[in-house]
Write an enzyme that holds these catalytic residues in place. Structure first.
Site, PDB file in Angstrom:
ATOM      1  N   ALA A  97       0.847  -1.194   0.000  1.00  0.00           N
ATOM      2  CA  ALA A  97       0.000   0.000   0.000  1.00  0.00           C
ATOM      3  C   ALA A  97       0.880   1.240   0.000  1.00  0.00           C
ATOM      4  O   ALA A  97       2.083   1.173   0.239  1.00  0.00           O
ATOM      5  CB  ALA A  97      -0.913  -0.001   1.227  1.00  0.00           C
ATOM      6  N   MET A  98       0.247   2.390  -0.259  1.00  0.00           N
ATOM      7  CA  MET A  98       0.930   3.689  -0.220  1.00  0.00           C
ATOM      8  C   MET A  98       0.019   4.704   0.441  1.00  0.00           C
ATOM      9  O   MET A  98      -1.158   4.808   0.095  1.00  0.00           O
ATOM     10  CB  MET A  98       1.317   4.142  -1.633  1.00  0.00           C
ATOM     11  CG  MET A  98       1.935   5.533  -1.689  1.00  0.00           C
ATOM     12  SD  MET A  98       3.466   5.647  -0.725  1.00  0.00           S
ATOM     13  CE  MET A  98       3.532   7.416  -0.442  1.00  0.00           C
ATOM     14  N   GLU A 100      -0.999   2.237   7.153  1.00  0.00           N
ATOM     15  CA  GLU A 100      -1.189   3.361   6.230  1.00  0.00           C
ATOM     16  C   GLU A 100      -1.944   4.511   6.888  1.00  0.00           C
ATOM     17  O   GLU A 100      -1.673   5.680   6.595  1.00  0.00           O
ATOM     18  CB  GLU A 100      -1.924   2.900   4.967  1.00  0.00           C
ATOM     19  CG  GLU A 100      -1.212   1.803   4.189  1.00  0.00           C
ATOM     20  CD  GLU A 100       0.249   2.103   3.900  1.00  0.00           C
ATOM     21  OE1 GLU A 100       0.592   3.271   3.660  1.00  0.00           O
ATOM     22  OE2 GLU A 100       1.060   1.155   3.935  1.00  0.00           O
ATOM     23  N   HIS A 147       0.285   6.744   8.891  1.00  0.00           N
ATOM     24  CA  HIS A 147       1.046   7.658   8.030  1.00  0.00           C
ATOM     25  C   HIS A 147       0.306   8.971   7.763  1.00  0.00           C
ATOM     26  O   HIS A 147       0.936   9.962   7.390  1.00  0.00           O
ATOM     27  CB  HIS A 147       1.346   6.991   6.682  1.00  0.00           C
ATOM     28  CG  HIS A 147       2.578   6.155   6.679  1.00  0.00           C
ATOM     29  ND1 HIS A 147       3.776   6.574   7.218  1.00  0.00           N
ATOM     30  CD2 HIS A 147       2.818   4.911   6.165  1.00  0.00           C
ATOM     31  CE1 HIS A 147       4.684   5.635   7.049  1.00  0.00           C
ATOM     32  NE2 HIS A 147       4.130   4.611   6.419  1.00  0.00           N
TER      33      HIS A 147
END
Length: 1039
Positions: free
Chosen positions: A420-421, A456, A459
């Site tokens: 994932a990003m 994620e 983040h």
């Protein structure tokens, strides 16, 4: 648009020119259509007067054509100049049609050919050659000054700062090209006539520089690409003035690449039709492939994005759509709201035809999950959507900082280089890490999905809201996100004890394997050039970073640590921070509660030095209640050359928060903390008697190993045999992992770890079993091709047999309410079954074969979800080729991504070398195996003793293809290199590896260096300790 730009640069248009152009469009000079028709039709014989008139008409017509040609030439020349700045691409010539017109850039290029006409390509090549000449002249000028030109330096010059980007994109999905116009508002910090920013693999059509919006333009003298640093240089005819604001406008176009980085395309099949989507992956340095920008995390700016696309698609970006403008020709432009201050690497957009489901948090954040229509319809995204809402609320409460955007979209894509990003407001996940079908997903798969989402979302605060100043401190975001995977999952599932238990086996034990190599590196490492950036994204940054944060939280106290993090995020939100900013904030938090610890002084030793210490605790034979505590750097291979010869292992020193406890057969004392800061120290320990034992690093909160004298090890083994529950679950797991790894490195006799696990017939907790399974795995791979392997195999089966019989096999009636209650028990049963089947327990093999046979005969899969991967793999390895073909067919037919993953991995378990070779060759076909899954296929074949040499040979033969595909993607090459080589263990394989490294072309030097050290350590262990281990096993099995 290119045509429009040319028209803008024409000389003033006169009425005569208008008249001439209108006449030419009609086909004559000044004749009405009817007269021309008459003149063009059959005519009678002409008189001399008619001939004279015709001559004058022809002459006038010729003159008008010449005049028009002259005007056109001038226009072309002027438009090519376009303020003197039309630039050549730094790679092959790209499409030059501009997408602001519906028809622009739409002609589909042929195979292997980029859009654009041959004459345009010739012109671009000439411009490129001209740019090189200009660049050489500029470099000569800087050499005379004895300075490096700013475009040759690894970092962008600091004389400009972007304040705002206005980015307009046109996406042409029918031929996978896009065009863009970016307007960057620049603030001048130091006077310069150079604008240097990142741009890579694009064709730039035009550049303009203007002062503010009212003042006139600043003349562009020339411009050029400098591919070595992936920058585009604009040279002005005068310097930009300090404290003034300027606007930089660039018009460009590029390809929507068929790869995994930048702005790239992916596809999926729905109802037999292949559909395409396009999505971005910019971290760490790939935004420059999608638009010219200042592509470093320090350059935060606001962004206003507009995306024009066909109305059959939708577009997404970091912010919500503000307005959509529909056109009559079936195109639509989505204008997105302006972002807060942010860095380029987590900017994002996507063009797709997905559908979504939606929920809203208590604070009003709209959360949507976008995925393939069939996945949304099945409810495969519902679990991820629901926990995302809960997690945003958790983080807002924990950090006391609200989520900063009005929405968060989760986008599930078929192809992506990473799990994932964390793009701010538009997080992108590969389907396997976010879509979950409860009817076919195991607890392990649910846990994977959960932890990726927790990571994620963290983040959105650590990374997006507060961003590292530079990539050397990437662990500041990745370490925190990895640590909070366990804290956040504990919030969702309090009974799972993730931070206190599972963290040990999944993070601490794994990263200590890597960090115990002489070729390791510090968690904060210097990044001097672009090629260094990819290198810092590894498990050292993620997992060691997380382990150090956990150690810090434990010695500070969790409540004080939480208070410090709240202050850190509040102070630095919408900005950048370095590690010292964190240390200072945490030190102040400690002072507020009356403690004085210099966090920077302590933590610099852990973040700026590579590796970790092994603490040796030795009883003093002459003085009662006194122990000797010493520290040295732990390395697996004492013969390995240190990375920095000037820094020998003896010079490493850490300030170590050593927790210690004393125990006997029925009781263990409360822990005390000793700060160890010297090579060797003496400490008095009360109540230390002959029958008592010592235990260090309580619950493995510290990032180090602990060794004892043999007497203490014997007392601990005796305690485990008599009453193992006196020692906590986490400490039992820690003892097992330390013992196996100390023996592997030669600090302990080989029999000690195998004696420790003799108590396993009574071990009812998952964590010690999991620790033992992970520690046995590399030992098994070192021995699985040895002649006497069956002796080792039999010993392990004896330790497993009793618990295997007690636990039995699961039924297939797991439901959501049972997941919470049964997690520890079901994971324990799964671990024991996996060990039993892996080491050849006959009943386990029979049960797996029976379940597979039932599935084939009934076409109903009744295999319990939590052990499907074990059953599939065991069945493929034991049964005939028909079973392999059946699993292969099911892999193609299933639409559930979790099931697809384990079916593909099961195919690598075959004993048939022909089938393994067939699978390896198919893995490089993107239509059969997704790009990101091909690596897993190769690695799993390498782990199979029947396929290890095949995978190693395949890797060497296909290296150029593999490196071209994965070379730029973080982790992928290093994961592949490590996975294929980590269990090579013969002198011949070591020679092959070294010879290959000498001959190969491409990057990944660090990964290959680590691979050589790992294989050398394997060879060394076999030479020194294999026979010692087998001798003890023989004696043990005969008693």
């Amino acid at each position: 648009m290119a045509l429009e730009e040319k028209r803008e640069k024409r000389p003033p248009v006169t009425p005569m020119m208008i008249e001439e152009e209108a006449a030419l469009r009609n086909g004559s000079r000044g004749l009405p259509p009817g007269s021309w028709a008459e003149a063009a039709g059959p005519r009678p014989r002409t008189t001399e007067r008619h001939i004279a008139v015709h001559k004058r008409l022809v002459l006038g017509f010729a003159v008008s054509i010449l005049a028009l040609l002259a005007v056109t030439m001038i226009a072309v020349l002027l438009s090519v100049r376009f303020e003197g700045c039309s630039a050549a691409a730094d790679g092959p010539p790209r499409a030059s049609g501009n997408g602001s017109l519906p028809g622009a850039a739409r002609q589909t290029p042929g195979a292997g050919q980029l859009p654009g006409r041959p004459e345009q390509e010739e012109e671009e090549e000439k411009e490129a050659r001209g740019g090189e000449v200009a660049e050489e002249k500029e470099e000569e000028e800087w050499q005379r000054r004895r300075e490096l030109p700013p475009w040759t330096r690894p970092r962008l010059p600091r004389h400009l700062r972007p304040l705002h980007y206005n980015l307009m994109l046109n996406a042409f999905m029918e031929n996978f090209t896009f065009s863009g116009e970016v307007n960057v508002q620049l603030e001048v910090l130091n006077a310069s006539r150079y604008i240097v920013l990142h741009a890579h693999r694009m064709h730039i059509e035009a550049v303009r520089v203007a002062e503010d919006k009212l003042a006139g333009g600043v003349r562009v003298d020339r411009s050029f690409f400098y591919p070595q640093t992936q920058v585009f240089v604009v040279v002005l005819n005068r310097s930009l003035e300090v404290q003034r604001s300027y606007n930089l406008k660039i018009i460009y176009n590029a390809l929507i690449e068929n790869e995994l980085l930048g702005f790239f395309r992916s596809s999926y099949v729905l109802h037999g039709e292949r559909r395409f989507l396009a999505v971005t992956q910019f971290s760490p340095t790939h935004a420059r492939k999608a638009f010219p920008c200042f592509d470093e995390p320090i350059y935060k700016a606001t962004f206003k994005i507009s995306i024009r696309h066909q109305a059959t698609y939708l577009s997404l970006s970091n912010m919500p759509v503000e307005t959509s403008v529909f056109e009559e020709d079936g195109w639509v432009t989505d204008h997105f709201s302006q972002t807060p201050l942010m860095s380029t690497y987590y900017l994002a957009w996507a063009v797709c035809n997905f559908t979504y489901r939606e929920t809203v948090t208590k604070s009003g954040v709209v959360v949507r999950l976008y995925a393939r229509p069939d996945a949304i319809r099945r409810g495969s995204g519902d679990y991820a959507l629901n926990i995302t809402r809960r997690l945003i609320e958790f983080y807002e409460d924990y950090f006391k900082v609200p989520y900063s955007l009005p929405k968060l979209d989760l986008l599930a894509v078929p192809k992506h280089p990473y799990a994932a990003m964390e793009n701010w407001g538009l997080s992108v996940f590969v389907e396997q890490r976010i879509l979950l079908d409860p009817s076919v997903s195991s607890i392990s798969y649910l846990l994977d999905v959960t932890m990726v989402i927790v990571h994620e979302l963290c983040h959105q605060w650590f990374g997006d809201l507060v961003t590292p100043v530079w990539w050397e401190d990437v662990w500041l975001k990745e370490g925190f996100a990895h640590y909070f995977e366990f804290v956040g999952t504990d919030y969702l599932y309090p009974g799972w004890n993730m931070e206190k238990q599972r963290f040990l086996t999944d993070v601490l034990h794994e990263v200590m394997l890597l960090d115990g190599l002489a070729s390791s590196h510090p968690v904060s490492q210097e990044v001097k050039q672009a090629t260094d950036i990819d290198r810092v994204f590894d498990w050292i940054a993620y997992k060691k970073g997380a382990a150090l944060i956990r150690m810090l939280a434990n010695f500070m106290g969790h409540s004080v640590f939480q208070m410090g993090l709240q202050d850190y995020l509040t102070i630095h939100k919408y900005g950048n921070a370095a590690r010292n900013d964190l240390w200072n904030t945490l030190s102040k938090a400690l002072k507020r509660v009356g403690k004085s610890v210099n966090i920077q002084e302590v933590m610099d030793q852990w973040t700026l030095q590579m590796g970790y210490p092994v603490i040796a605790i030795l009883g003093n034979e002459t003085t009662d209640n006194v122990i000797v505590i010493s520290q040295e750097r732990f390395v697996y291979d004492g013969d390995a050359k240190p990375k920095d010869p000037a820094l020998g292992d003896n010079s490493y020193l850490w300030q170590i928060p050593l927790t210690i406890a004393v125990g006997n057969t029925s009781h263990i004392s409360s822990e005390a903390i000793i700060w160890v800061s010297n090579k060797s120290e003496h400490h008095r320990i009360p109540a230390l008697e002959e029958s008592t034992w010592l235990l260090g690093n309580i619950n493995q909160t510290g990032y180090f190993r602990v060794n004892y004298d043999i007497r203490n090890w014997r007392l601990l083994i005796h305690q485990l045999t008599r009453n193992h529950e006196v020692i906590s679950v986490s400490n039992r797991a820690g003892l097992i992992d330390d013992a196996f790894n100390l023996a592997r490195a030669g600090y302990l006799p080989q029999n000690i770890p195998l004696e420790i696990i003799r108590y396993f017939s009574e071990e009812k907790d998952f964590l010690p079993w999991h620790a033992a399974s992970q520690a046995l795995y590399p030992l098994d791979k070192l021995l699985d091709r040895a002649e006497n392997y069956n002796i080792f195999n039999e010993y392990i089966l004896r330790q497993v047999a009793s618990m295997y019989l007690k636990l039995g096999w699961p039924t297939n009636n797991l439901n959501k309410s049972l997941v919470q209650a049964s997690y520890q028990h079901e994971e324990l049963r799964r671990e024991v079954i996996m060990l039993a089947c892996s080491f050849g327990n006959k009943h386990c093999h029979q049960q797996a074969a029976t379940l597979i046979s039932d599935w084939i005969s009934s076409n109903r899969n009744r295999i319990p979800l939590n052990v499907r991967d074990i059953v599939y793999c065991t069945g493929v390895s034991l049964m005939d080729e028909d079973v392999w073909e059946f699993i292969w067919m099911k892999f193609h037919s299933t639409t559930a991504v979790s099931e697809k993953k384990i079916l593909l991995e099961a195919l690598t378990c075959s004993d048939d070398r022909n089938l393994l070779n067939r699978l390896l060759n198919l893995s490089l076909n993107s239509e059969v195996v997704l790009d990101q899954d091909a690596i897993d296929v190769i690695i799993h074949v390498a782990r199979n003793p029947h396929g290890r040499d095949l995978a190693w040979k395949f890797f060497r033969e296909k290296w150029k293809i593999l490196n071209a595909r994965y070379g730029e993607a973080l982790f992928m090459n290093s994961k592949l290199i490590s996975g294929v080589t980590e269990f090579l263990n013969t002198e011949e394989e070591l020679r092959e590896l070294k010879n290959f490294i000498k001959s190969y072309e491409g990057g990944a030097a660090v990964s290959f260096s680590r691979a050589v050290e790992t294989v050398e350590a394997n060879v060394r262990w076999k030479r020194l300790y294999k026979e010692e281990l087998f001798q003890w096993l023989r004696k043990s099995l005969t008693h």
